[in-house]
Design an enzyme around this catalytic site. Structure first.
Site, short mmCIF file in Angstrom:
data_model
loop_
_atom_site.label_atom_id
_atom_site.label_comp_id
_atom_site.label_asym_id
_atom_site.label_seq_id
_atom_site.Cartn_x
_atom_site.Cartn_y
_atom_site.Cartn_z
N PRO A 90 -1.65 20.35 -0.09
CA PRO A 90 -1.22 21.02 -1.33
C PRO A 90 -2.04 22.27 -1.63
O PRO A 90 -1.67 23.05 -2.50
CB PRO A 90 -1.41 19.94 -2.40
N GLU A 117 -6.95 11.21 0.12
CA GLU A 117 -7.40 12.25 -0.81
C GLU A 117 -7.76 13.54 -0.10
O GLU A 117 -7.96 14.57 -0.73
CB GLU A 117 -8.59 11.75 -1.62
N ARG A 155 16.77 25.38 11.82
CA ARG A 155 18.10 25.93 11.55
C ARG A 155 18.14 27.45 11.65
O ARG A 155 19.21 28.03 11.71
CB ARG A 155 18.67 25.41 10.23
N ASP A 170 22.57 32.40 3.50
CA ASP A 170 21.98 31.32 2.73
C ASP A 170 21.36 31.80 1.43
O ASP A 170 20.91 32.93 1.34
CB ASP A 170 20.83 30.66 3.51
#
Ligand code: 6GU
Length: 246
Positions: A90, A117, A155, A170
């Site tokens: 993150p 963690e 993709r 897209d």
């Protein structure tokens, strides 16, 4: 293009790459995806992959040795060259369509799935070449983020989609959201498909699509308009809708 995914939970990937576009890309040899169990490279008796943090602080930290051993075992001498080894965390830079396009240029990508963690800092400093997050929220591990990246990148590989121009249309491809899509029937429960789509006027259809795309982006993600490639006509249309940006 090849992905090597390093994880403590290889079972999480069962089935994810076995359907639809990714499955076809794998079958045609466009992409290779290998899952590597980090625990198999933990060589102590109990195959330990995590430990308590030095100086306390709670939680568990992924040990460096099994991660280095797993990545080095798979890459071998290739690791001496320039490689893309991404730590999923993150704390990484945010994954966007632009990052997906950047990664789609690479011949090979390693993805290390962080868990618990955290991961011993030496993995970040001396093994990973990049750190990526898929958004501002916390997942219990990097596995789902790895799936997101493999999907978004695969993709984009030339030949992965039936329509070679599809990735250009897209949402996010041009920095805008796509407008609405309709298929038959022309009327469903009294709700009609916009007449312009049935008109057969290609020019009018293209203009309508562009305007719907601009309108939707203004309504939902006005932040995107700051960096989107906009024509003078686009700007005029947006200003008529009350857009005050440049
Ligand atoms: Cl890559 N990992 C974790 N644990 N949480 C996340 C993430 C990654 N991206 C967003 N949240």
């Amino acid at each position: 293009m090849r992905f090597d995914i390093f994880t403590l939970f290889p079972n999480l990937f069962a089935g994810t790459f076995d359907e639809s576009i990714i499955q076809r890309a794998r079958a045609s040899g466009l992409v290779e995806i290998e899952i590597h169990d980090i625990r198999a490279s933990a060589h102590d008796k109990h195959h330990t992959t995590d430990d308590t943090p030095y100086a306390g602080g709670g939680g568990m930290v992924m040990k460096p040795e099994p991660i280095f051993a797993s990545v080095e075992g798979v890459y071998g001498d290739a690791l001496r060259g320039a490689q893309t080894i991404i730590l999923l965390t993150p704390q990484g830079r945010t994954f966007t369509q632009a990052v997906a396009r950047e990664l789609a240029q690479q011949p090979r990508i390693g993805l290390i799935c962080g868990r618990y963690e955290g991961v011993d800092e030496r993995v970040r400093e001396h093994l990973a070449t990049d750190e990526i997050s898929i958004g501002d929220y916390v997942l219990s591990g990097g596995e789902i983020a790895a799936m997101v990246i493999v999907d978004a990148v695969t993709r984009l590989l030339p030949g992965a989609l039936g329509d070679p121009l599809a990735p250009d249309k897209d949402s996010h491809a041009e920095g805008l959201l796509e407008g609405p899509h309709y298929t038959r029937p022309a009327e469903f429960r009294g709700w009609r498909v916009p007449d312009v789509l049935l008109s057969g006027h290609h020019g009018e259809v293209a203009r309508w699509r562009r305007q719907e795309s601009l309108r939707r982006t203004l309504a939902r993600r006005p932040d995107l308009l700051r960096t989107a490639a906009l024509s003078e006509e686009d700007r005029r249309y947006l200003q008529d809708l009350g857009w005050t940006g440049a």
